[in-house]
Design a protein around this motif. Structure first.
Motif, short mmCIF file in Angstrom:
data_model
loop_
_atom_site.label_atom_id
_atom_site.label_comp_id
_atom_site.label_asym_id
_atom_site.label_seq_id
_atom_site.Cartn_x
_atom_site.Cartn_y
_atom_site.Cartn_z
N VAL A 265 6.29 20.29 0.78
CA VAL A 265 6.80 19.04 1.35
C VAL A 265 5.88 17.89 0.93
N THR A 266 6.49 16.79 0.47
CA THR A 266 5.74 15.58 0.12
C THR A 266 6.34 14.39 0.86
N ILE A 267 5.51 13.67 1.56
CA ILE A 267 5.95 12.45 2.26
C ILE A 267 5.25 11.26 1.62
N ALA B 251 7.49 -0.68 4.62
CA ALA B 251 8.22 -1.14 3.44
C ALA B 251 8.93 0.01 2.73
N GLY B 252 9.06 1.14 3.42
CA GLY B 252 9.79 2.26 2.83
C GLY B 252 9.07 3.58 3.03
N ALA B 253 9.85 4.67 3.04
CA ALA B 253 9.30 6.01 3.18
C ALA B 253 10.29 7.01 2.58
N SER B 254 9.77 8.14 2.15
CA SER B 254 10.64 9.18 1.59
C SER B 254 10.02 10.54 1.83
N VAL B 255 10.89 11.54 1.96
CA VAL B 255 10.45 12.92 2.16
C VAL B 255 11.09 13.78 1.07
N ASN B 256 10.28 14.50 0.34
CA ASN B 256 10.76 15.38 -0.73
C ASN B 256 10.35 16.82 -0.45
N GLN B 257 11.30 17.72 -0.65
CA GLN B 257 11.01 19.14 -0.46
C GLN B 257 11.44 19.89 -1.72
N LEU C 139 0.85 -1.19 0.00
CA LEU C 139 0.00 0.00 0.00
C LEU C 139 0.89 1.24 0.00
N ASN C 140 0.82 2.01 -1.08
CA ASN C 140 1.56 3.26 -1.20
C ASN C 140 0.60 4.44 -0.99
N TYR C 141 0.99 5.34 -0.14
CA TYR C 141 0.16 6.53 0.08
C TYR C 141 1.07 7.71 0.40
N SER C 142 0.55 8.92 0.22
CA SER C 142 1.39 10.10 0.39
C SER C 142 0.55 11.27 0.86
N SER C 143 1.25 12.31 1.31
CA SER C 143 0.60 13.55 1.72
C SER C 143 1.51 14.70 1.32
N GLN C 144 0.91 15.83 0.97
CA GLN C 144 1.68 16.99 0.52
C GLN C 144 1.15 18.25 1.19
#
Length: 239
Positions: free
Chosen positions: A119-121, A104-110, A64-69
């Motif tokens: 910011v996107t996580i 199973a993994g995470a990333s933070v992009n700015q 399950l992949n999900y994100s927030s911005q």
């Protein structure tokens, strides 16, 4: 006296010639018969045998992949934490234990847009289970997550796998060989011959396809109902 010796000599030469001639005849017969037998022994027919077996997957892996911005890191992290808890609560409601899901993994992009930081996580959770029936129930109810505001991103999906191929291989190879012999016997019957032993055999690769619907690629992984297939090529002696 000399005449008697000459007669005996002539008789001896005749006998010797007869023996040589007989030897040539017998040798020729044996050689010819041997070639015929060798030719018959080399007669064979090459056929293919097929075996298929319906199986049910014994392992399900759902990623399950999900994100927030947003503009604020803390606020975006709070949204991710909310979605994570919603997902965990959803799986518990289906009947999975709390530890059924693992990160199973995470990333933070700015990045900056017109001087404004965005910011996107991205986060990923994974369910790995042998409870196929319960996994199917969860998939059927996945829109409950959408109703709670959890938006699953591209790459989210469940994969069903059959991991016990080695357990059914021997029986399937035997079935494919039996099918090949039946084809050889039909061929031999039509040509007035019989089927002997196996001269050579080649086992094809085992393929696992969707039991129903799509074949070879799309639709194979997202169904627990599979069809295992193998083709063998067998060369039988004819007699």
């Amino acid at each position: 006296m000399e005449s008697r010796i000459s007669d005996k000599s002539t008789l001896g030469l005749g006998i010797a010639a007869a023996i040589v001639a007989l030897g040539l005849i017998v040798g020729g017969y044996l050689l010819g018969n041997g070639l015929v037998r060798a030719k018959h022994a080399d007669r064979s027919v090459t056929v293919r045998g097929l075996a298929e077996q319906n199986v049910t997957a014994d392992l399900a892996v759902w990623t399950l992949n999900y994100s927030s911005q947003g503009l604020d890191l803390a606020a975006v992290q709070a949204d991710i934490d909310r979605d994570t808890q919603a997902i965990r609560t959803f799986f518990q409601s289906v009947g999975f234990p709390e530890d059924a899901l693992s990160p199973a993994g995470a990333s933070v992009n700015q990045f900056y847009n017109n001087g404004v930081q965005t910011v996107t996580i991205n986060q990923r959770l994974q369910l790995r289970t042998t409870d196929i029936a319960r996994a199917r129930q969860a998939v059927a109810r996945q829109f409950d997550l959408v109703r709670q505001g959890v938006v699953l991103q591209e790459g989210s999906g469940i994969v069903y796998s059959f991991t016990k191929l080695n357990d059914i291989k021997p029986a399937m190879v035997a079935a494919a060989t039996k099918d090949a012999r039946a084809a050889a016997e039909q061929f031999a019957s039509d040509s007035g011959a019989g089927v002997g032993g196996i001269k050579s055999a080649t086992q094809g690769y085992f393929s696992i396809e969707a039991r129903d619907g799509e074949q070879g690629g799309y639709g194979v992984a997202d169904t627990p109902f599979k069809k295992v297939r193998v083709v063998t090529t067998v060369d039988f002696y004819l007699k």
